[in-house]
Scaffold this active site. Structure first.
Site, mmCIF file in Angstrom:
data_model
loop_
_atom_site.group_PDB
_atom_site.id
_atom_site.type_symbol
_atom_site.label_atom_id
_atom_site.label_comp_id
_atom_site.label_asym_id
_atom_site.label_seq_id
_atom_site.Cartn_x
_atom_site.Cartn_y
_atom_site.Cartn_z
ATOM 1 C CB ALA A 49 -0.889 -0.004 1.235
ATOM 2 C CD GLN A 87 2.573 6.755 4.417
ATOM 3 O OE1 GLN A 87 3.500 6.288 5.059
ATOM 4 N NE2 GLN A 87 2.648 7.936 3.823
ATOM 5 C CB SER A 88 4.057 -0.425 1.891
ATOM 6 O OG SER A 88 4.822 -1.581 2.167
ATOM 7 C CG ASN A 89 5.037 0.288 8.092
ATOM 8 O OD1 ASN A 89 5.370 1.455 8.268
ATOM 9 N ND2 ASN A 89 3.849 -0.178 8.469
ATOM 10 C CB ALA A 92 7.341 -0.450 0.080
#
Ligand SMILES: *Cc1c(COP(=O)(O)O)cnc(C)c1O
Length: 339
Positions: free
Chosen positions: A73, A75-77, A79
């Site tokens: 997503a 705000q992917s942690n 990624a």
């Protein structure tokens, strides 16, 4: 369970601390609450994906990859931690970000984890909601392979049997800490999303015959679907570890009552949990995962599901960088000026 059989790059700050939450426990008047600080894994503000990436990135390196790709997503942690890990190894990183919330908020779209993705030198592209993101990523990977690059793709959340080894390792670490301190654990609670964390923990706890019930608080899928996803991955992970019959369906328990309006949308109970942890324990939760996990923990304590005299360990899976993408979820005073 012999994890040294698998390639691994030791990058996380381990073991992460295991600490009592005295003021929170007192405020709730229920069980003794402890926290496993996987928000302190050390890589670019930390988080649970770093444990998985220790095994995934080692595999990438072993295969001679020069580009790693993953998806998540906005705000992917995951990624962000992948971008950071790739930077540390001097590998190129490309990420696909899915707009799951439809938010036009500038902070959501460019601050927090997104800021860090670019700071670590990753390239990114965006996708609308509802696509098969792993398939989107594989298509982009094929495009890059056609140019002669050796591409290693990591599924969303790093959740495959290789990544889940990181959480089998966490189970080993937690049990060792508890045994050394004669700390009997009655329950473990954490936020569950792409399932790798819970799958790895379930396998690790079963392999060690810990007999500690594990509860995943769902942040996206309904209970039944979440449990099925975790169970399938746990079985595949157990297979990889050479203990194919270690996990039963009944070992996998999720509660999806705290999702609220949907993935990535914090509700009033999420905000309450974030503020309780911040004000009573000076610990930062996040609006997408741990805030919902903690909302579940708090509500279940209030309902008497976890009782006085019991000891509950909450695994803090990280995500605080995402707070800066959610400025507008908090209604703090912005009217003050220079006096
Ligand atoms: C990804 C993530 C989770 C969920 O872990 P899964 O392995 O995807 O289930 C929980 N908390 C945070 C902060 C995360 O980034």
């Amino acid at each position: 369970m012999h994890l040294a059989r698998f390639p691994r790059i030791h990058l996380a700050h381990l073991p992460t601390p295991l600490e009592p939450l005295k003021r929170l426990s007192e405020a709730l008047g229920g069980p003794e609450i402890w926290i496993k600080r996987d928000d302190c894994t050390g890589l670019s503000t930390g988080g649970n994906k770093t444990r998985k990436l220790e095994f995934l990135m080692a595999e990438a390196q072993q295969q001679g990859a020069d580009l790693v790709m993953t998806q998540g997503a906005t705000q992917s942690n995951h990624a962000r931690q992948t971008s950071a890990f790739a930077a540390k190894l001097g590998m190129r990183c490309h990420i696909l970000l899915e707009d799951r919330t439809g938010s036009n908020d500038e902070n959501y779209n460019f601050n927090g984890n997104v800021l860090l993705d670019f700071m670590h030198g990753a390239s990114a592209e965006k996708r609308g909601p509802g696509l098969d993101m792993n398939a989107e990523m594989e298509a982009v990977a094929e495009r890059e392979r056609a140019k002669g690059l050796k591409v290693y793709t990591i599924p969303g959340g790093g959740s495959n049997p290789t990544g889940a080894l990181g959480y089998a390792n966490c189970a080993l670490e937690l049990l060792h800490q508890a045994n050394e301190r004669s700390l009997k654990i009655d329950h473990i609670v954490h936020a569950t999303g792409s399932a790798g964390t819970q799958a790895g923990l379930v396998v690790g706890l079963k392999a060690l015959n810990a007999q500690i019930p594990l509860l995943g608080i769902g942040v996206r899928a309904p209970k039944e679907k979440q449990e099925e996803t975790v169970f399938k991955l746990a079985q595949a992970t157990a297979q990889k570890l050479g203990i194919p019959d270690a996990v039963q369906r009944t070992d996998v328990v999720a509660n999806s009552d705290y999702i609220g309006k949907g993935y990535g949308i914090p509700g009033p109970d999420t905000i309450e949990a974030i503020e309780m942890f911040a004000r009573l324990e000076a610990i930062l939760l996040d609006p997408v995962y741990t805030g919902k996990g903690a909302a579940g923990l708090i509500d279940l304590i209030r309902k008497g599901h976890f009782r006085k005299g019991e000891r509950v360990v909450f695994i803090h899976t990280g995500g605080a960088a995402g707070l800066f993408g959610y400025l507008n979820a908090f209604d703090y005073d912005r009217s003050w000026k220079l006096g």
